[in-house]
Design an enzyme around this catalytic site. Structure first.
Site, PDB file in Angstrom:
ATOM      1  N   LYS A   1       8.594  -6.177  -0.723  1.00  0.00           N
ATOM      2  CA  LYS A   1       8.561  -4.724  -1.204  1.00  0.00           C
ATOM      3  C   LYS A   1       8.515  -4.844  -2.922  1.00  0.00           C
ATOM      4  CE  LYS A   1       9.027  -1.692   1.517  1.00  0.00           C
ATOM      5  NZ  LYS A   1       9.493  -1.017   2.655  1.00  0.00           N
TER       6      LYS A   1
ATOM      7  N   ARG B   1       1.762   3.965  15.835  1.00  0.00           N
ATOM      8  CA  ARG B   1       2.554   2.870  15.847  1.00  0.00           C
ATOM      9  C   ARG B   1       3.450   3.325  17.122  1.00  0.00           C
ATOM     10  NH1 ARG B   1       7.271   0.806  14.605  1.00  0.00           N
ATOM     11  NH2 ARG B   1       7.351  -1.272  14.458  1.00  0.00           N
TER      12      ARG B   1
ATOM     13  N   ASP C   1     -29.586   9.919   1.656  1.00  0.00           N
ATOM     14  CA  ASP C   1     -28.618  10.807   2.676  1.00  0.00           C
ATOM     15  C   ASP C   1     -29.522  11.584   3.468  1.00  0.00           C
ATOM     16  OD1 ASP C   1     -26.646   9.439   1.086  1.00  0.00           O
ATOM     17  OD2 ASP C   1     -26.086  11.438   0.181  1.00  0.00           O
TER      18      ASP C   1
ATOM     19  N   SER D   1       7.386  -4.985  13.482  1.00  0.00           N
ATOM     20  CA  SER D   1       7.476  -4.447  12.191  1.00  0.00           C
ATOM     21  C   SER D   1       7.579  -5.855  11.303  1.00  0.00           C
ATOM     22  CB  SER D   1       8.248  -3.672  12.066  1.00  0.00           C
ATOM     23  OG  SER D   1       9.848  -4.230  12.567  1.00  0.00           O
ATOM     24  N   LEU D   2       7.770  -5.536  10.146  1.00  0.00           N
ATOM     25  CA  LEU D   2       8.054  -6.637   9.071  1.00  0.00           C
ATOM     26  C   LEU D   2       9.382  -6.892   8.575  1.00  0.00           C
ATOM     27  CD1 LEU D   2       4.560  -6.870   7.241  1.00  0.00           C
ATOM     28  CD2 LEU D   2       5.280  -8.386   9.119  1.00  0.00           C
TER      29      LEU D   2
ATOM     30  N   GLU E   1      -4.370  -0.008   8.754  1.00  0.00           N
ATOM     31  CA  GLU E   1      -3.698   0.966   7.823  1.00  0.00           C
ATOM     32  C   GLU E   1      -4.515   2.271   7.759  1.00  0.00           C
ATOM     33  OE1 GLU E   1      -0.606   0.127   7.675  1.00  0.00           O
ATOM     34  OE2 GLU E   1       0.385   1.298   6.351  1.00  0.00           O
TER      35      GLU E   1
ATOM     36  N   GLU F   1      -1.693 -10.519   1.443  1.00  0.00           N
ATOM     37  CA  GLU F   1      -2.431  -9.265   1.085  1.00  0.00           C
ATOM     38  C   GLU F   1      -1.418  -8.213   0.560  1.00  0.00           C
ATOM     39  OE1 GLU F   1      -2.973  -8.453   5.216  1.00  0.00           O
ATOM     40  OE2 GLU F   1      -3.939 -10.558   5.743  1.00  0.00           O
TER      41      GLU F   1
ATOM     42  N   LYS G   1       0.332  -4.709   0.691  1.00  0.00           N
ATOM     43  CA  LYS G   1       1.046  -3.835   1.713  1.00  0.00           C
ATOM     44  C   LYS G   1       0.669  -2.578   1.513  1.00  0.00           C
ATOM     45  CE  LYS G   1       5.369  -3.172   4.224  1.00  0.00           C
ATOM     46  NZ  LYS G   1       5.118  -1.849   4.577  1.00  0.00           N
TER      47      LYS G   1
ATOM     48  N   CYS H   1      -1.172  34.303 -20.080  1.00  0.00           N
ATOM     49  CA  CYS H   1      -0.851  34.997 -21.257  1.00  0.00           C
ATOM     50  C   CYS H   1      -2.176  35.858 -21.364  1.00  0.00           C
ATOM     51  CB  CYS H   1      -0.188  34.095 -22.381  1.00  0.00           C
ATOM     52  SG  CYS H   1      -0.542  34.832 -23.975  1.00  0.00           S
TER      53      CYS H   1
ATOM     54  N   LYS I   1       1.612 -14.132   4.984  1.00  0.00           N
ATOM     55  CA  LYS I   1       1.583 -14.545   6.203  1.00  0.00           C
ATOM     56  C   LYS I   1       1.133 -15.996   6.425  1.00  0.00           C
ATOM     57  CE  LYS I   1      -0.558  -9.873   7.595  1.00  0.00           C
ATOM     58  NZ  LYS I   1      -1.567  -9.193   7.857  1.00  0.00           N
TER      59      LYS I   1
ATOM     60  N   TYR J   1      -6.075  -5.439   9.262  1.00  0.00           N
ATOM     61  CA  TYR J   1      -5.392  -6.629   8.609  1.00  0.00           C
ATOM     62  C   TYR J   1      -4.820  -7.560   9.716  1.00  0.00           C
ATOM     63  CZ  TYR J   1      -1.509  -3.249   9.144  1.00  0.00           C
ATOM     64  OH  TYR J   1      -0.599  -2.341   9.540  1.00  0.00           O
TER      65      TYR J   1
ATOM     66  N   ASP K   1     -29.556  12.004   7.402  1.00  0.00           N
ATOM     67  CA  ASP K   1     -29.108  13.436   8.065  1.00  0.00           C
ATOM     68  C   ASP K   1     -30.439  13.514   8.998  1.00  0.00           C
ATOM     69  OD1 ASP K   1     -27.069  13.502   6.454  1.00  0.00           O
ATOM     70  OD2 ASP K   1     -27.961  14.931   5.116  1.00  0.00           O
TER      71      ASP K   1
ATOM     72  N   CYS L   1      -2.798  34.083 -29.084  1.00  0.00           N
ATOM     73  CA  CYS L   1      -1.638  33.172 -28.830  1.00  0.00           C
ATOM     74  C   CYS L   1      -1.973  31.611 -29.201  1.00  0.00           C
ATOM     75  CB  CYS L   1      -1.638  33.070 -27.298  1.00  0.00           C
ATOM     76  SG  CYS L   1      -0.464  31.973 -26.811  1.00  0.00           S
TER      77      CYS L   1
ATOM     78  N   CYS M   1       3.734  33.146 -27.913  1.00  0.00           N
ATOM     79  CA  CYS M   1       3.442  34.354 -28.649  1.00  0.00           C
ATOM     80  C   CYS M   1       3.844  35.734 -28.343  1.00  0.00           C
ATOM     81  CB  CYS M   1       1.720  34.572 -28.566  1.00  0.00           C
ATOM     82  SG  CYS M   1       0.973  35.323 -27.282  1.00  0.00           S
TER      83      CYS M   1
ATOM     84  N   ASP N   1      -0.015   1.336   1.766  1.00  0.00           N
ATOM     85  CA  ASP N   1       0.926   2.521   2.047  1.00  0.00           C
ATOM     86  C   ASP N   1       0.600   3.654   2.709  1.00  0.00           C
ATOM     87  OD1 ASP N   1       3.633   3.716   1.979  1.00  0.00           O
ATOM     88  OD2 ASP N   1       3.686   4.328  -0.064  1.00  0.00           O
TER      89      ASP N   1
ATOM     90  N   CYS O   1       5.013  35.841 -22.926  1.00  0.00           N
ATOM     91  CA  CYS O   1       4.633  34.540 -23.287  1.00  0.00           C
ATOM     92  C   CYS O   1       5.602  33.887 -24.244  1.00  0.00           C
ATOM     93  CB  CYS O   1       3.167  34.554 -24.030  1.00  0.00           C
ATOM     94  SG  CYS O   1       2.578  32.953 -24.575  1.00  0.00           S
TER      95      CYS O   1
HETATM   96  S1  IVH Z   1       0.820  -7.110   9.271  1.00  0.00           S
HETATM   97  C1  IVH Z   1       3.403  -8.184  12.528  1.00  0.00           C
HETATM   98  N1  IVH Z   1      -0.306  -6.429   6.909  1.00  0.00           N
HETATM   99  O1  IVH Z   1       3.539  -2.701   7.008  1.00  0.00           O
HETATM  100  C2  IVH Z   1       2.512  -8.043  11.384  1.00  0.00           C
HETATM  101  N2  IVH Z   1       1.041  -4.617   7.577  1.00  0.00           N
HETATM  102  O2  IVH Z   1       6.413  -3.273   8.760  1.00  0.00           O
HETATM  103  C3  IVH Z   1       1.914  -6.803  11.511  1.00  0.00           C
HETATM  104  N3  IVH Z   1       1.317  -2.825   6.610  1.00  0.00           N
HETATM  105  O3  IVH Z   1       3.655  -1.305  10.034  1.00  0.00           O
HETATM  106  C4  IVH Z   1       1.662  -6.080  10.346  1.00  0.00           C
HETATM  107  N4  IVH Z   1      -0.190  -3.457   4.894  1.00  0.00           N
HETATM  108  O4  IVH Z   1       1.856  -0.458   8.525  1.00  0.00           O
HETATM  109  C5  IVH Z   1       0.422  -6.246   7.912  1.00  0.00           C
HETATM  110  N5  IVH Z   1      -1.599  -6.029   4.894  1.00  0.00           N
HETATM  111  C6  IVH Z   1      -0.815  -5.550   5.919  1.00  0.00           C
HETATM  112  C7  IVH Z   1      -0.181  -4.452   5.862  1.00  0.00           C
HETATM  113  C8  IVH Z   1       0.790  -4.147   6.727  1.00  0.00           C
HETATM  114  C9  IVH Z   1       0.631  -2.580   5.375  1.00  0.00           C
HETATM  115  C10 IVH Z   1       2.294  -2.271   6.927  1.00  0.00           C
HETATM  116  C11 IVH Z   1       2.009  -1.707   8.495  1.00  0.00           C
HETATM  117  C12 IVH Z   1       3.289  -2.095   9.151  1.00  0.00           C
HETATM  118  C13 IVH Z   1       4.333  -2.499   8.287  1.00  0.00           C
HETATM  119  C14 IVH Z   1       4.979  -3.380   8.498  1.00  0.00           C
END
Ligand code: IVH
Length: 675
Positions: free
Chosen positions: A318, A138, A34, A83-84, A178, A115, A117, A430, A294, A230, A38, A435, A415, A119, A412
Site C-alpha cells: 500500500k 465481493r 460511430d 483478500s490480500l 476491479e 500490478e 492495486k 458579485c 503475486k 486481474y 449505431d 470589481c 469590491c 482503487d 463582495c
Molecule cells: S488480486 C487473492 N490484483 O485489492 C487475490 N487485487 O484485498 C485477489 N485489488 O479486494 C486479489 N487491484 O479489490 C488483486 N491487481 C490487483 C488488484 C486487486 C486491486 C483489490 C481487490 C481486492 C483487494 C485485495
C-alpha cells in the site's frame, strides 16, 4: 424477415457488435464509424422488439439498463474471494520474498508479477460457455450481491468472451477484477453533479461503488464505469501454468489488463516497480492505492495456500494514506473572474501523500451546509490522485461548542458591491462592474467585437493596462494618454496612436452594443437588442422595473432582476457617470428617425474617401449619421460634401468635376464639432 432468418441475423449482429466493442473499448482501434455502429445496434434492437424471444443475456442491447430492482439478491461465490495481506514499506516487500524463498519445495528462482492495486470495487464475473451470466460484488468474500444488471452496462466488460486465437474458454469461469472510474471521467461526473445541485462523490472509488449498487441499472448505464481484470477464480480445466499466462488469456478473451503489469524474478525490481508506481501514481488515468505482487507460478501458488483468508502468494503493497485530519481555521471567500464567490477552507497545514495541504475549496454555500462545516471543526481532508484537496467530512465527535457556522457575505469581499444568488445557480456572484477580481474579464468583454468593438484592445493589452494600474474600470479607457501607453512594454508611437484612436472612435456605439458591453448577467447580444428596441436611451432602461422589463418578449424574470440589480449597484452607476463624462454617448438607430429630423446634418449626403488619420472611415460615417446626415459610397450631384483623407483616388476627381465641396479631415472635425 421470418423468425428463422431473424434468429440468424440477430446472432450475426450480436457477434459483429461484440467484435466492434472489443476493437473500440479494449484495443482502442475502431474499424467502423460511430454512425455505422449505431446502425448495427438499431437493427438488432428492432429485431429483438419484433421477436422478444431472440433477446439473449449477452445481447449488447441489454447494456442500457433495466427497470429498478427492489433489492439485490445474495450471490454465493463459486470460489471464495480472498483478500490480500498488506505491506506498507519496502522492507515488508523483501520480507515477503524471503518467506517464499524459505518455503519448502519452491522453484529455483521465484518469478513475480507486479500490478497496480486499483482503487475501485472488486467484482466476480461468472461466465458459462463464454457468456456472462452473473456479476456480483465481493460482499464478505463468500457471498456477495448479484448486480448483474448493472455489470452488463459496463462497456468494457465483455458480455460474451472472444475466443479467436486466444486461450480456450473454460466452460464455467470466474473472472476477478476491479470496477473503476477514470480520474478524468470522475471530474466530469462531479462537475455535472455540482451544476445539477446533486451531492458530489468524494472520490472515484465512491462514485464507482455508488454507481454499481444502484437498484436502477439505467442510472448505472449513464455512469462512466470501467473494468480491469486481474485474476481468474474457479476454472478447473485451464491449461495455464503462470499468472502471466492468465493475464494473457484475460486479454485474449476481451478484458482490459492494466498496462503497467510486469513480470520479474528479482525482488529488487519489484521494489523498484513499487517506487515507480508511487512516484507516478498521480499521472495515471486511474486511481491506485498501491501495488500488488503475486507469485507467477500457479502450482507454487497452490502449494503456498492461504492463511486467514489471505493467500500467502500475494501481497498488497500500500501507499501512504491520502486522507488526514486537520482543523478549519477560517473560511476565505475568493472572487473568480466571472464574479462567482468561492468559499475556501483555510486549514492547519497537514502533509497528505507528500504534499502539504492548507487550503481546499468548499465550492459553494450548499456544499458547506450539506457537510455542516464550521470554523474550528476538525475535518477529514483528502487529496486523491491528482484530484485537488477537499474536505470530506467533519469529525462530529470533535466539534467544539465554539465552532462557528459560515455564511457567504452579502457584500463582495473584493469590491464591496452587492452579492446575489440567481435562482437555480449554486454560486453567489458579485455584480460590481469595477470589481478588481473581475475587471480584466469585464474590460475584455467591454472592448470585444460584440461590445464597444475597440480594435487593438485584446486580452493581452487589457491585462497589461490593468496590471500597470492605468485602468480600474471600463470608463478609465477613455482617459488614457499617449504617455501612459508609451511607458508600457512593447507599445510604440504607432500602436499607442492606433489604440487611442480606436478608443476615441468607440464613443458613439449603437445602444445595444453598450448594453451588451456592460456585461450584465443574463444579458447577451440578442437581449441587448431587444432592450434597445424598446428603450430609446440607456436612462430609460436604468429606470425600468422588473415588471416592465418582463413585458418584453424573451426577457424572463431572472434576466429582468439581474438588469434591475445591476443598475441599483452604486459602483456601477459611478462607472456609467464616468463613461458619460468621457463623452461616451450611444446612438439608438431604432429611434433615429427623431434624431435625423432634428440633427444638424439632416438631409445632407456625405462621401468619405481615402485614409483618415484620426479615425477610420467607418467611424467618420458613424459620426455623420449620428448628426442626422447620410453617407453613400459614390459621388453624385446630390453629394453635399466629400471628406477626403490621403490617397483619395477617383472619388476626389469626380467631386472636383462636379464642383462638390471637399473637406479635409481637419475641416471635417471642425464641422462635426460645430454641428
Ligand atoms: S488480486 C487473492 N490484483 O485489492 C487475490 N487485487 O484485498 C485477489 N485489488 O479486494 C486479489 N487491484 O479489490 C488483486 N491487481 C490487483 C488488484 C486487486 C486491486 C483489490 C481487490 C481486492 C483487494 C485485495
Amino acid at each position: 424477415m421470418g423468425p428463422a432468418a431473424a434468429a440468424g441475423r440477430s446472432e450475426e449482429l450480436r457477434n459483429l457488435i461484440a467484435y466492434h466493442n472489443r476493437r473500440y473499448y479494449q484495443l482502442d482501434d475502431p474499424e467502423i464509424s460511430d454512425a455505422a455502429y449505431d446502425l448495427l445496434f438499431t437493427e438488432l434492437r428492432q429485431l429483438e422488439e419484433r421477436y422478444p424471444e431472440l433477446v439473449t443475456p449477452d445481447s449488447p442491447t441489454q447494456r442500457v439498463g433495466a427497470p429498478p430492482l427492489e433489492k439485490f439478491q445474495p450471490f454465493p461465490h463459486p470460489s471464495p474471494m480472498l483478500s490480500l495481506a498488506n505491506a506498507f514499506t519496502e522492507e515488508e516487500i523483501r520480507d515477503f520474498d524471503e518467506r517464499i524463498q524459505r518455503f519448502p519445495g519452491r522453484a529455483e528462482t521465484i518469478a513475480y508479477v507486479i500490478e497496480p492495486k486499483l482503487d475501485g470495487v472488486a467484482v466476480n464475473l461468472l461466465y458459462e460457455h463464454g457468456v456472462l451470466v452473473t456479476g456480483a460484488t465481493r460482499g464478505d468474500g463468500t457471498t456477495g450481491e448479484d448486480v448483474t444488471l448493472n455489470i452488463r452496462t459496463v462497456a468494457t466488460i465483455p458480455l460474451s468472451l472472444g475466443g479467436n486465437g486466444g486461450m480456450p474458454i473454460p466452460e464455467r469461469l470466474e473472472i476477478r477484477g476491479e470496477i473503476v472510474i477514470a480520474t478524468a471521467a470522475f471530474r466530469v461526473l462531479n462537475e455535472r453533479r455540482l451544476e445539477a445541485g446533486e451531492q458530489l462523490f468524494a472520490n472515484p472509488r465512491n462514485a464507482a461503488a455508488g454507481s454499481l449498487r444502484q437498484l436502477d441499472s439505467r442510472i448505472t448505464a449513464r455512469r462512466p464505469l470501467d473494468f480491469f481484470a486481474y485474476a481468474i477464480g474457479m476454472a478447473a480445466e485451464t491449461v495455464m501454468k503462470t499468472h502471466w499466462e492468465v493475464l494473457a488469456a484475460l486479454k485474449s478473451w476481451g478484458f482490459k489488463i492494466h498496462p503497467f503489469a510486469r513480470r520479474s524474478d528479482e525482488i529488487e525490481e519489484c521494489v523498484q516497480g513499487y517506487r515507480e508506481l508511487y512516484a507516478t501514481r498521480e499521472e495515471l488515468s486511474y486511481e491506485i492505492d498501491g501495488m500488488v505482487i503475486k507469485v507467477n507460478d500457479l502450482a507454487l501458488q497452490d502449494e503456498l495456500g492461504a492463511v486467514s483468508r489471505s493467500p500467502r502468494w500475494a501481497l498488497a503493497c500500500k501507499f501512504p494514506a491520502y486522507q488526514e485530519t486537520t482543523v478549519i481555521e477560517g473560511i476565505d471567500v475568493q472572487v473568480g473572474r466571472t464574479g462567482a464567490l468561492t468559499p475556501v477552507a483555510i486549514m492547519t497545514p497537514v502533509p497528505i501523500g507528500g504534499v502539504t495541504v492548507s487550503r481546499a475549496s468548499l465550492h459553494n454555500q450548499d456544499e458547506i451546509d450539506r457537510k455542516d462545516i464550521r470554523i474550528g471543526d476538525t475535518v477529514i481532508v483528502q487529496r486523491a490522485g491528482d484530484v485537488i484537496p477537499e474536505v470530506v467530512k467533519v469529525v462530529m465527535s470533535k466539534r467544539q461548542p465554539t465552532a462557528l457556522p459560515f455564511t457567504i457575505p452579502a457584500a463582495c469581499p473584493v469590491c464591496g458591491s452587492a452579492v446575489i444568488r440567481i435562482e437555480g445557480e449554486a454560486a453567489h456572484r458579485c455584480i460590481g462592474i469595477a470589481c478588481p477580481a473581475q475587471i480584466k474579464e469585464h474590460i475584455v468583454h467591454f472592448a470585444s467585437r460584440g461590445g464597444m468593438d475597440i480594435e487593438g484592445l485584446g486580452d493581452k493589452m487589457v491585462y497589461q493596462l490593468v496590471d500597470a494600474v492605468l485602468i480600474k474600470d471600463p470608463a478609465d479607457l477613455y482617459f488614457l494618454t499617449a504617455e501612459q501607453l508609451l511607458a508600457l512594454e512593447r507599445t510604440g508611437e504607432k500602436s499607442a496612436g492606433n489604440l487611442l484612436r480606436a478608443i476615441d472612435g468607440a464613443k458613439n456605439p449603437p445602444l445595444e452594443k453598450l448594453i451588451f458591453a456592460l456585461g450584465i448577467r443574463h444579458v447577451g447580444e440578442s437581449m441587448a437588442k431587444l432592450l434597445a428596441r424598446k428603450y430609446a436611451v440607456l436612462e430609460d432602461i436604468m429606470a425600468a422595473t422588473v415588471d416592465e422589463l418582463t413585458t418584453i418578449r424573451d426577457v424572463g424574470p431572472e434576466a429582468a432582476k439581474s438588469i434591475v440589480r445591476f443598475f441599483q449597484e452604486p459602483s456601477n452607476l459611478q462607472v456609467l457617470t464616468k463613461l458619460k463624462t468621457a463623452g461616451v454617448a450611444p446612438i439608438n438607430r431604432q429611434f433615429s428617425a427623431a434624431a435625423e429630423s432634428s440633427g444638424a446634418l439632416t438631409g445632407k449626403t456625405f462621401v468619405v474617401t481615402g485614409t483618415l488619420g484620426r479615425m477610420t472611415r467607418q467611424e467618420a460615417k458613424a459620426r455623420i449619421e449620428s448628426l442626422g446626415g447620410k453617407t453613400t459610397d459614390s459621388v453624385t450631384r446630390k453629394t453635399y460634401y466629400v471628406i477626403a483623407g490621403t490617397s483619395p483616388g477617383s472619388k476626389l476627381d469626380k467631386a472636383k468635376t462636379l464642383g462638390i465641396s471637399i473637406l479635409d479631415e481637419e475641416a471635417f472635425i471642425k464641422l462635426m464639432e460645430s454641428s
